[in-house]
Write a protein that holds these residues in place. Sequence first.
Motif, PDB file in Angstrom:
ATOM      1  N   ASP A  18       0.802  -1.215   0.000  1.00 45.79           N
ATOM      2  CA  ASP A  18       0.000   0.000   0.000  1.00 45.79           C
ATOM      3  C   ASP A  18       0.844   1.278   0.000  1.00 45.79           C
ATOM      4  OD1 ASP A  18       1.013  -0.208   2.543  1.00 45.79           O
ATOM      5  OD2 ASP A  18      -0.897   0.132   3.568  1.00 45.79           O
ATOM      6  N   ALA A  31       0.373  -2.803  -6.158  1.00 44.13           N
ATOM      7  CA  ALA A  31       0.078  -3.689  -5.032  1.00 44.13           C
ATOM      8  C   ALA A  31       0.875  -4.985  -5.073  1.00 44.13           C
ATOM      9  CB  ALA A  31      -1.418  -4.020  -5.012  1.00 44.13           C
ATOM     10  N   ARG A  61      -9.492  -5.782  -9.252  1.00 47.30           N
ATOM     11  CA  ARG A  61      -8.639  -6.497  -8.290  1.00 47.30           C
ATOM     12  C   ARG A  61      -7.425  -7.105  -8.981  1.00 47.30           C
ATOM     13  NH1 ARG A  61      -7.862  -8.019  -3.406  1.00 47.30           N
ATOM     14  NH2 ARG A  61      -7.071 -10.100  -2.877  1.00 47.30           N
ATOM     15  N   TYR A  64      -5.208  -3.906  -9.311  1.00 42.83           N
ATOM     16  CA  TYR A  64      -4.917  -3.042  -8.162  1.00 42.83           C
ATOM     17  C   TYR A  64      -5.097  -3.699  -6.798  1.00 42.83           C
ATOM     18  CZ  TYR A  64      -5.234   0.486 -11.833  1.00 42.83           C
ATOM     19  OH  TYR A  64      -5.050   1.213 -12.982  1.00 42.83           O
ATOM     20  N   LYS A  65      -5.704  -4.877  -6.755  1.00 45.82           N
ATOM     21  CA  LYS A  65      -5.906  -5.601  -5.501  1.00 45.82           C
ATOM     22  C   LYS A  65      -6.569  -4.688  -4.455  1.00 45.82           C
ATOM     23  CE  LYS A  65      -2.673  -8.479  -4.331  1.00 45.82           C
ATOM     24  NZ  LYS A  65      -1.338  -8.992  -3.960  1.00 45.82           N
ATOM     25  N   ASP A  66      -6.024  -4.669  -3.250  1.00 46.88           N
ATOM     26  CA  ASP A  66      -6.656  -3.906  -2.166  1.00 46.88           C
ATOM     27  C   ASP A  66      -6.475  -2.398  -2.302  1.00 46.88           C
ATOM     28  OD1 ASP A  66      -7.446  -6.304  -1.088  1.00 46.88           O
ATOM     29  OD2 ASP A  66      -5.808  -6.400   0.373  1.00 46.88           O
ATOM     30  N   ASN A  67      -5.694  -1.953  -3.266  1.00 47.80           N
ATOM     31  CA  ASN A  67      -5.484  -0.515  -3.456  1.00 47.80           C
ATOM     32  C   ASN A  67      -6.602   0.152  -4.263  1.00 47.80           C
ATOM     33  OD1 ASN A  67      -3.108  -0.470  -2.023  1.00 47.80           O
ATOM     34  ND2 ASN A  67      -1.798  -0.727  -3.814  1.00 47.80           N
ATOM     35  N   TYR A  68      -7.493  -0.643  -4.837  1.00 47.93           N
ATOM     36  CA  TYR A  68      -8.504  -0.058  -5.718  1.00 47.93           C
ATOM     37  C   TYR A  68      -9.433   0.937  -5.008  1.00 47.93           C
ATOM     38  CZ  TYR A  68     -12.162   0.431  -9.217  1.00 47.93           C
ATOM     39  OH  TYR A  68     -13.058   0.939 -10.112  1.00 47.93           O
ATOM     40  N   ARG A 119      -8.895   2.971  -2.632  1.00 51.91           N
ATOM     41  CA  ARG A 119      -8.198   4.244  -2.448  1.00 51.91           C
ATOM     42  C   ARG A 119      -8.073   4.989  -3.764  1.00 51.91           C
ATOM     43  NH1 ARG A 119      -2.194   5.049   0.369  1.00 51.91           N
ATOM     44  NH2 ARG A 119      -2.122   7.338   0.191  1.00 51.91           N
TER      45      ARG A 119
END
Length: 539
Positions: free
Chosen positions: A427, A432, A506, A509-513, A515
Motif C-alpha cells: 500500500d 500492489a 482487483r 490493483y488488488k486492495d489498493n482499488y 483508495r
Amino acid sequence: MPSLSRRTLFAGAVTAGAAAAATGLLDTPSTAAPTGGAAPVFGPVDVTPADARYADLVWGTNRRWVGTPDHVVLVGSADQVVRAVQDAVAAGRRVAVRSGGHCYENFVSAPDIRVVIDLSQLNAVYYDPGRRAFAVEPGALLGDVYKTLYKGWGVTIPGGSCPTVGIGGHIAGGGYGPLSRRHGLTVDHLYAVEVVVVDDSGTARKIVATREKDDPNRDLWWAHTGGGGGNFGVVTKYWFRSPDAATADPRNLLPRPPSEVLVRTVGWSWASLDQAGFSRLLRNFGAFYERNSGPDSPYATLFSQLKPQHKAAGSFAMTSQIDAAVPNAQRLLDDYVAAVSDGVKPTPATLEARRMSWLHSATQWPGFTATDVSTRFKAKSAYMRRAFTEPQIAAFHRHLTRGDYDHPVSLVMITAYGGKINTVAPDATAVAQRDSIIKLHYVSFWTDEAEDPKHLAWIREFYRDVYADSGGVPVPNSITDGTFINYADVDLADPAYNTSGVGWERLYYKDNYPRLQAVKARFDPRNVFRHALSPRLPR
C-alpha cells in the motif's frame, strides 16, 4: 530517433496557431522569444483533419486503432495543457492524452475521443534545485531520459528497456526494467507530480502533489505511483528523488547504474527440443527465481528474459545482463545459464556474449526489445509469486507448438522480477504486487487487419489455458498475483474471457482499488479522464 525538443519552434507554429484560434479551441500562440535570448516555448499547435500532419498524430504503436479526433493539440507547457483541457471541457468534448503512444488498447483512439492532447514536445529533463529533485516532462522518451540523467549527473531511474516509450504513461503505471531488481520500480523514486485536473465546477487547474506526509494533495501523488495513465488528470511534470537521498548533491539523489554490464543471449532450436526439454527449461527458470529473488541475493543485479516464441520462428532465446562490477560477475552469469539449462537437451547455443557500457545497453542494444511494435498487436500479462505449475507448463508447450497456428512473431517474455521491488509495502504505492518473482508479457504482432481474428483467438486461448485453474486469468493466490496495468488488456473486464469472478479492478490493483476510487472522486469528480480500465467513481 530522439524527439524534437520542445524548446524548438516549428516553422509552421504561427499558421497552425492561427487555425486553432479560428476553431475557438486555443488562442494564437506567441512565437516571440522571451527577453534575455531564451528559446521560445513550443506551441500550442492545433491540428485538425484538414492538416497534412493529422495522419501522423492520430495513431500510436498499436495500429489496430487509428483515432478520429476533431483536434490534436500539441503543447509545450503546463499552462497550454490547462487551456486545452479547459476548452475541451467547456465544449463538451471527450479528451485523451498521448505522450509516447505506447498504449496497448484504444484508450486514446476510441471513437468518442474528440480532443487528443499530444505531450510529445513537452519533453525537458533537468535538475530542479528548488525541489532538490530531477524534473522530467511526460513527453520525454526513456532513452533520452537515461542519456540526460547519466551524462549530466551519472544517475538514472530503473525504467523500461524500450528507449522509445514515453515517460508519461510509463511512470503512472508503475514502470519497471533491467535495474529494478537492484533499485526497485520507477515509482519508488518518484518525489512529486504536477497534474492538470478538473474540479466539480468544470475548472481546469494545475496541482503539484508530493510524497511528503503533510502534503494535502499526497493522495494524488500516490495515485500516480502505479494507478495508470489517463485516469486522474494530465501529468505535466514528474520529479524524481530517491527516498533515502539525504544530500543536496544531485549526483547522489538517484540510483547510479553500472558502468558496464555483461550480456549473454543463448538460444534453443524447436527442431531439437522436445516437450520434456521445454518443460524442464520452464521449471528451471521458475525454480531459480524462487531461490534468488531476495534483495540481498548475489543475483540482485541480474536481469533476464526467457522469450519462447511459437515454433514457427524455428528457435527462441534467453537474454540476460548483470552488473560487470559485482564480485565474480562472469561466474554468476555462467552459473545462471547453467542452472536454467540444467538437464535440458540439447544445451543452448550462445548467440551473444560480451561486455558493454550500461548506457549503450539501455539506449541502443536491442537485447530486451522484442520487435518494432509499430504494428498490430495484442498483449496480456501476469505476475507470478511462485514457479510455474505443471498444468501451466503443459499449456505453454501446447500453444507454442500448435500446428493450426503458424506465426513466428507470437511469444511470451518471461521476465526476472522481485529483489528490491519486493521490499516496499503493497500500500506504499499504487503498485500492489510486491512479492512476485516473475512477470509475464504475452504478445502477438501482425500487420494484416484481416488476420485479427486468428491472432486474437490464439493469444486468448493460450492465456485462458495457462490460468484454467483460476477462471482463465491470473487471480491473486499463492501462485499468481494479478496483472500489470501498463500492459492494458480489456479482455479482463469481459466475462467471456474472465470467468474467475474476480474483477479487473482487483487483478490490476488488488486492495489498493478503493483508495484509487477515492482519489478519482476528489480530483476528477466529473470523470473527465476515463477509459475502459479507469477506476470508477464510488457510488
